[in-house]
Design a protein around this motif. Structure first.
Motif, PDB file in Angstrom:
ATOM      1  N   SER A  34      50.306 -18.052   9.320  1.00 37.36           N
ATOM      2  CA  SER A  34      50.312 -18.407   7.896  1.00 37.36           C
ATOM      3  C   SER A  34      48.991 -17.959   7.292  1.00 37.36           C
ATOM      4  O   SER A  34      48.129 -17.469   7.972  1.00 37.36           O
ATOM      5  CB  SER A  34      50.469 -19.919   7.740  1.00 37.36           C
ATOM      6  OG  SER A  34      49.308 -20.576   8.225  1.00 37.36           O
ATOM      7  N   GLY A  35      48.784 -18.101   6.015  1.00 37.95           N
ATOM      8  CA  GLY A  35      47.498 -17.785   5.430  1.00 37.95           C
ATOM      9  C   GLY A  35      46.476 -18.866   5.710  1.00 37.95           C
ATOM     10  O   GLY A  35      45.294 -18.619   5.768  1.00 37.95           O
ATOM     11  N   ARG A  36      46.938 -20.100   5.944  1.00 38.64           N
ATOM     12  CA  ARG A  36      46.043 -21.242   6.108  1.00 38.64           C
ATOM     13  C   ARG A  36      45.963 -21.658   7.568  1.00 38.64           C
ATOM     14  O   ARG A  36      46.960 -22.006   8.175  1.00 38.64           O
ATOM     15  CB  ARG A  36      46.556 -22.410   5.280  1.00 38.64           C
ATOM     16  CG  ARG A  36      45.645 -23.608   5.331  1.00 38.64           C
ATOM     17  CD  ARG A  36      46.334 -24.823   4.704  1.00 38.64           C
ATOM     18  NE  ARG A  36      45.438 -25.947   4.585  1.00 38.64           N
ATOM     19  CZ  ARG A  36      45.143 -26.770   5.579  1.00 38.64           C
ATOM     20  NH1 ARG A  36      45.655 -26.595   6.777  1.00 38.64           N
ATOM     21  NH2 ARG A  36      44.319 -27.781   5.366  1.00 38.64           N
ATOM     22  N   PRO A  37      44.750 -21.677   8.126  1.00 35.14           N
ATOM     23  CA  PRO A  37      44.605 -22.130   9.509  1.00 35.14           C
ATOM     24  C   PRO A  37      44.706 -23.648   9.607  1.00 35.14           C
ATOM     25  O   PRO A  37      44.517 -24.354   8.610  1.00 35.14           O
ATOM     26  CB  PRO A  37      43.209 -21.641   9.891  1.00 35.14           C
ATOM     27  CG  PRO A  37      42.484 -21.508   8.608  1.00 35.14           C
ATOM     28  CD  PRO A  37      43.513 -21.184   7.557  1.00 35.14           C
ATOM     29  N   PRO A  38      44.970 -24.181  10.779  1.00 35.29           N
ATOM     30  CA  PRO A  38      45.064 -25.634  10.946  1.00 35.29           C
ATOM     31  C   PRO A  38      43.679 -26.281  11.058  1.00 35.29           C
ATOM     32  O   PRO A  38      42.669 -25.603  11.234  1.00 35.29           O
ATOM     33  CB  PRO A  38      45.836 -25.767  12.261  1.00 35.29           C
ATOM     34  CG  PRO A  38      45.480 -24.532  13.023  1.00 35.29           C
ATOM     35  CD  PRO A  38      45.317 -23.448  11.991  1.00 35.29           C
ATOM     36  N   GLY A  39      43.643 -27.604  10.967  1.00 40.48           N
ATOM     37  CA  GLY A  39      42.442 -28.382  11.237  1.00 40.48           C
ATOM     38  C   GLY A  39      41.303 -28.146  10.257  1.00 40.48           C
ATOM     39  O   GLY A  39      41.530 -27.818   9.088  1.00 40.48           O
ATOM     40  N   PRO A  40      40.057 -28.294  10.736  1.00 41.13           N
ATOM     41  CA  PRO A  40      38.887 -28.153   9.871  1.00 41.13           C
ATOM     42  C   PRO A  40      38.796 -26.778   9.193  1.00 41.13           C
ATOM     43  O   PRO A  40      38.358 -26.681   8.051  1.00 41.13           O
ATOM     44  CB  PRO A  40      37.706 -28.359  10.816  1.00 41.13           C
ATOM     45  CG  PRO A  40      38.246 -29.177  11.933  1.00 41.13           C
ATOM     46  CD  PRO A  40      39.673 -28.736  12.090  1.00 41.13           C
ATOM     47  N   ALA A  41      39.227 -25.729   9.870  1.00 43.95           N
ATOM     48  CA  ALA A  41      39.211 -24.400   9.243  1.00 43.95           C
ATOM     49  C   ALA A  41      40.147 -24.386   8.037  1.00 43.95           C
ATOM     50  O   ALA A  41      39.861 -23.747   7.024  1.00 43.95           O
ATOM     51  CB  ALA A  41      39.609 -23.324  10.250  1.00 43.95           C
ATOM     52  N   GLY A  42      41.253 -25.110   8.131  1.00 47.45           N
ATOM     53  CA  GLY A  42      42.175 -25.226   6.999  1.00 47.45           C
ATOM     54  C   GLY A  42      41.541 -25.942   5.819  1.00 47.45           C
ATOM     55  O   GLY A  42      41.785 -25.584   4.667  1.00 47.45           O
ATOM     56  N   GLU A  43      40.689 -26.933   6.103  1.00 40.33           N
ATOM     57  CA  GLU A  43      39.970 -27.624   5.036  1.00 40.33           C
ATOM     58  C   GLU A  43      39.019 -26.665   4.317  1.00 40.33           C
ATOM     59  O   GLU A  43      38.911 -26.694   3.093  1.00 40.33           O
ATOM     60  CB  GLU A  43      39.187 -28.808   5.606  1.00 40.33           C
ATOM     61  CG  GLU A  43      40.052 -29.920   6.157  1.00 40.33           C
ATOM     62  CD  GLU A  43      39.241 -30.982   6.879  1.00 40.33           C
ATOM     63  OE1 GLU A  43      38.072 -31.205   6.506  1.00 40.33           O
ATOM     64  OE2 GLU A  43      39.791 -31.581   7.820  1.00 40.33           O
TER      65      GLU A  43
END
Length: 182
Positions: A34-43
């Protein structure tokens, strides 16, 4: 930024944007699907996507093809000493400002409204710090030593005091948000 302060590797040229090894600095941001990574990187990704304008230097703007006229749907302000190339006419969200960093930041802040301005490029960040128009820094410290390339803070006119606002530590990167002390 690499642990030794580089935001671009060696041989940073138009046919090699970011230089050798550049993508290593961005692996924390991409999950490959996806364009958005999970977890803190997604934040961190969400924070970048919530900004209201982008201020970028000409070198960076040209290397990324002016983001094809779209950086998460917000105005893109390019600070430069020269007028824009003709190709920029096809990107209505891109505006060149040729009368200095203060004017460019004012234009970007006006475009952003009550949201933050995302600043890209070492030279632009250095000039904004020098002019006193940069309020915060977000550094994504990557556990790698480049040894050469383009440093983020290579030329500063004087000492700059910072206050740590937040630290998020992950195996891929340490994300540090600083407020510029005035």
């Amino acid at each position: 930024m690499s642990l030794d302060g580089y935001i671009a590797g060696s041989d940073d040229q138009p046919d090699n944007p970011g230089g050798d090894g550049f993508m290593r600095l961005h692996e924390w941001l991409a999950d490959g699907e996806s364009g958005r990574p999970p977890g803190p990187a997604g934040e961190m990704y969400d924070q970048m996507e919530a900004t209201g304008a982008v201020l970028v230097g000409r070198h960076t703007a040209e290397q990324v093809g002016h983001y094809n006229g779209n950086h998460h749907g917000v105005p893109i302000v390019v600070v430069s000493h020269r007028p824009p190339p003709a190709s920029v006419a096809s990107y209505p969200s891109v505006t060149y400002v040729t009368d200095g960093i203060e004017s460019a930041m004012a234009r970007a802040k006006a475009a952003a409204g009550d949201r933050d301005v995302l600043v890209h490029g070492a030279y632009t960040a250095q000039r904004a710090l020098e002019a006193g128009v940069l309020d915060e820094l977000q550094i994504h410290q990557i556990p790698v030593l480049f040894g050469q390339g383009r440093r983020l803070f290579d030329v500063l006119p004087s000492r700059v005091e910072l206050e740590i606002v937040r630290v998020i530590d992950t195996p891929q990167a340490t994300h540090i948000r600083y407020r510029v002390r005035r």
